[in-house]
Design a protein around this motif. Structure first.
Motif, PDB file in Angstrom:
ATOM      1  N   SER A 117      -6.356  -4.671  -4.684  1.00  0.00           N
ATOM      2  CA  SER A 117      -7.327  -4.645  -3.588  1.00  0.00           C
ATOM      3  C   SER A 117      -7.122  -5.884  -2.701  1.00  0.00           C
ATOM      4  O   SER A 117      -6.947  -7.000  -3.211  1.00  0.00           O
ATOM      5  CB  SER A 117      -8.733  -4.642  -4.194  1.00  0.00           C
ATOM      6  OG  SER A 117      -9.631  -5.122  -3.257  1.00  0.00           O
ATOM      7  N   ARG A 167       0.835  -1.207   0.000  1.00  0.00           N
ATOM      8  CA  ARG A 167       0.000   0.000   0.000  1.00  0.00           C
ATOM      9  C   ARG A 167       0.868   1.254   0.000  1.00  0.00           C
ATOM     10  O   ARG A 167       0.567   2.229  -0.656  1.00  0.00           O
ATOM     11  CB  ARG A 167      -0.917  -0.005   1.226  1.00  0.00           C
ATOM     12  CG  ARG A 167      -2.049  -1.004   1.124  1.00  0.00           C
ATOM     13  CD  ARG A 167      -3.264  -0.515   1.912  1.00  0.00           C
ATOM     14  NE  ARG A 167      -4.425  -1.341   1.638  1.00  0.00           N
ATOM     15  CZ  ARG A 167      -5.213  -1.190   0.582  1.00  0.00           C
ATOM     16  NH1 ARG A 167      -4.955  -0.254  -0.307  1.00  0.00           N
ATOM     17  NH2 ARG A 167      -6.264  -1.960   0.410  1.00  0.00           N
ATOM     18  N   ILE A 225     -10.425 -11.629   3.620  1.00  0.00           N
ATOM     19  CA  ILE A 225     -11.591 -12.422   4.076  1.00  0.00           C
ATOM     20  C   ILE A 225     -11.416 -13.888   3.646  1.00  0.00           C
ATOM     21  O   ILE A 225     -11.645 -14.816   4.416  1.00  0.00           O
ATOM     22  CB  ILE A 225     -12.918 -11.848   3.507  1.00  0.00           C
ATOM     23  CG1 ILE A 225     -13.103 -10.407   3.973  1.00  0.00           C
ATOM     24  CG2 ILE A 225     -14.111 -12.695   3.970  1.00  0.00           C
ATOM     25  CD1 ILE A 225     -14.306  -9.700   3.362  1.00  0.00           C
ATOM     26  N   THR A 228      -9.134  -6.473   0.348  1.00  0.00           N
ATOM     27  CA  THR A 228     -10.222  -6.786   1.282  1.00  0.00           C
ATOM     28  C   THR A 228     -10.726  -8.227   1.106  1.00  0.00           C
ATOM     29  O   THR A 228     -10.753  -9.007   2.065  1.00  0.00           O
ATOM     30  CB  THR A 228     -11.406  -5.804   1.072  1.00  0.00           C
ATOM     31  OG1 THR A 228     -10.853  -4.515   0.917  1.00  0.00           O
ATOM     32  CG2 THR A 228     -12.383  -5.845   2.214  1.00  0.00           C
TER      33      THR A 228
END
Ligand code: NAP
Length: 599
Positions: free
Chosen positions: A194, A131, A200, A196
């Protein structure tokens, strides 16, 4: 042909040859851990799934579908990786020699916690770094390249470790680290923007896989392996579908690989689910056959192949692709439903091989070399293991797949034939205890009945008592005793029997003439002398444990019913043979009680 494709094909071929040499060195003792280990390594589909899950789909029509499929693939592959390595480690932890058994307990739990914490920290670090340094593509690309090269070496060394029980566990731990490194390296891939859904997927997969890996009993390893194949194959199929939805840069060779990936992935998914359901007895174990079964399968396969060829030739994003995937799913069902549960281990090994090929195809679609290497290793391993099993049963792969072997009716017919055949001597627990008291040399021959009765702990206790009385006790292990390769080794390892007491068939057969008692615990086909003498027997040609050469034979089983092959056992009519009827565990427990009473 592009240079990249050419290099990919060379890598695939060389990894296959390397796999052949590594796998042929794995002793039969470790064949079940090998199945489970290659299954865990096949979870390398995770690296491709990560890229598909985390890519930028802002300019792609139906991009959310690609991200969702990628997420499901990450979840399935993580479940496979975590569950597969954990159960392999548990299994290999049980294989110890008498000397190693005496050493103090294992640090397994602490090691596990340490690996978990380090993995978590490394993944968090990789994501944070990514990031912060979003523009530094060069560093990310280097991290990716080096991690793949090192992890490929770790996988190969890990499989090499399986050539001896001494190194097997460490080898597999190295392979697990290789998987972690490959995943970490992939997180640096510049296409991943990405995290996210990836996080999960990691969490859900780790919880499910961790639960499976730590909780599943050793007796359920075959069905867990089948379930795991189905998840790996599903991941490959989903990634292939996501790539098709995106439909970018589709030239003919890439489309061939994509077709192969989704077809093999889909049929392996449904085929493995049926295999797991049969082994878990959720579906009837007998072969389910019907008229025109082979014709229907061939028609479905022909339609699948025709659509595949059409897609490559037309180079269009045709909706026929989805029909092809659906029919491949149906073909997987048609392929496995007619096969009996007892043949499932061979089928699982073949499906393992298909899963590896689906992984390798995914590697070609995404041009990911680590997937090509591990897919090829996995494909070779599954194929070889299936061939070894067929050879040990003296059957062809075609007979296993299309022979509907082991039908229940044949068992009943054989039971009737047995009743008409002649005299069978039975023996009581008390009489057996007296025989054992005087025995100086005993060879224990375990078979599928020991697994059914869960008698391994009782058998180990009996062996200990006999040894304390001064008898020499050996375990004779047939390569296909039970229902999966190395089945008896895993059960006896679970009962803490050191592996240096287990003797393979060729090694132990010359010892039978000196044995005072051959104790057959729920083994049948693997002891049938008809395999040597009766050309009409379906078992003819299968190498057997030569129990009939022992001075006396005691057989523990519940009835005169035949075993897997459905044929009567000539051994039971041998005048040296005595039948101790009943459940093997109960019989041994009573026998131990009688022996203790005699002391
Ligand atoms: P088997 O020939 O199938 O015989 C097992 C015997 O166990 C039966 O005769 C049964 O007799 C007895 N049994 C079942 N439950 C029992 C219990 N609770 N207590 C005592 N006895 C019990 O087994 P095997 O000798 O191990 O041979 C394996 C067979 O499976 C071979 O034909 C092999 O080719 C095939 N196979 C093996 C693999 C593999 O990878 N290992 C894979 C595919 C096929 P009762 O019902 O009378 O008790």
């Amino acid at each position: 042909m592009t240079t990249e494709l050419e290099i990919g094909l060379y890598i695939f071929m060389l990894a296959g040859f390397l796999g052949y040499h590594l796998i042929t060195r794995v002793p039969p003792l470790l064949h079940t851990p090998l199945m489970s280990a290659t299954n865990a390594i096949a979870a390398i589909s995770l690296v491709g799934s990560l890229v598909v899950c985390g890519s930028d789909y802002s300019n792609v029509r139906y991009g959310w579908i690609c991200a969702t499929l990628g997420f499901l693939a990450v979840t399935c592959s993580t479940t496979n990786a975590v569950g597969g390595f954990l159960i392999t480690d548990r299994m290999l932890g049980m294989f110890r020699t008498s000397a190693e058994k005496r050493e103090t307990g294992s640090n397994f739990r602490w090691g596990l916690i340490a690996v978990g914490v380090v993995s978590l920290a490394a993944i968090v670090y990789a994501i944070v770094w990514k990031r912060r340094h979003a523009g530094h593509a060069g560093v990310g690309a280097h991290a990716l390249q080096f991690s793949y090269i090192i992890s490929a070496a770790m996988f190969i060394l890990g499989l090499k470790g399986l050539s001896s029980p001494k190194w097997a566990r460490r080898g597999m731990q190295l392979a697990a680290c290789g998987m972690l490194l490959a995943v970490l390296g992939t997180l640096f891939d510049e296409k991943i923007v990405s995290f996210t859904l990836i996080i999960i997927g990691f969490v859900v997969g780790s919880i499910v896989g961790g639960g499976m890996g730590l909780q599943i009993p050793m007796t359920a390893v075959p069905q867990r392996t089948a379930l795991s194949h189905s998840l790996g194959a599903l991941a490959a199929c989903l990634v292939g579908i996501a790539e098709f939805v995106r439909y970018e840069d589709m030239h003919a060779p890439r489309l061939v690989a994509l077709d192969f990936e989704v077809i093999v992935g889909a049929l392996t998914f449904t085929g493995s689910l049926i295999a797991a359901a049969k082994l878990q007895e959720l579906l009837p174990g007998r072969p389910i056959t019907y008229k025109g079964q082979n014709f229907l399968s061939i028609v479905v396969l022909a339609i699948v192949a025709t659509i595949g060829v059409y897609l490559v030739v037309s180079q269009r994003a045709s909706p026929l692709f989805y029909l092809m995937v659906f029919l491949a799913l149906v073909f997987g069902l048609l392929l496995v439903v007619p096969i009996g549960a007892a043949d499932m281990p061979t089928v699982i090994a073949l499906l393992n091989s298909y899963g590896g090929l689906a992984d390798a195809s995914m590697g070609f679609v995404l041009m990911n070399k680590i997937q090509i290497i591990t897919g090829s290793l996995d494909g070779t391993s599954g194929f070889l293991l299936a061939l070894l099993m067929c050879r040990a049963m003296n059957r062809s792969a075609a007979n296993v797949l299309f022979g509907a072997f082991g039908k229940v009716e044949s068992e009943d017919e054989a039971a009737k034939a047995a009743a008409a055949k002649g005299t069978v001597r039975s023996i009581s627990h008390e009489e057996a205890a007296v025989l054992f008291e005087n025995a100086r040399s005993v060879i224990i021959v375990p078979g599928y009945g020991m697994a059914v009765a869960q008698a391994q702990h009782a058998v180990a206790e009996l062996a200990d008592i006999l040894r304390e009385q001064g008898a020499d006790v050996k375990y004779a292990i047939h390569p296909v005793a039970g229902r999966m390769p190395g089945h008896m080794n895993v059960l006896l390892a679970e009962a803490n029997v050191p592996y240096d007491q287990l003797h393979e068939m060729e090694e132990v057969n010359p010892s039978f003439p000196e044995a005072d008692i051959a104790l057959v615990v729920g083994a049948n086909d693997v002891t049938n002398p008809a395999a040597k003498s009766n050309k009409a027997s379906p078992l003819y040609g299968m190498p057997i444990l030569e129990v009939d050469r022992a001075k006396s034979i005691i057989v523990l089983k519940r009835s005169m019913r035949p075993g897997f092959a459905g044929v009567d056992n000539d051994l039971y009519y041998n005048e040296k043979c005595m039948m101790l009827f009943g459940d093997a565990k109960q019989s041994i427990t009573k026998l131990i009680g009688e022996m203790k009473a005699l002391i």
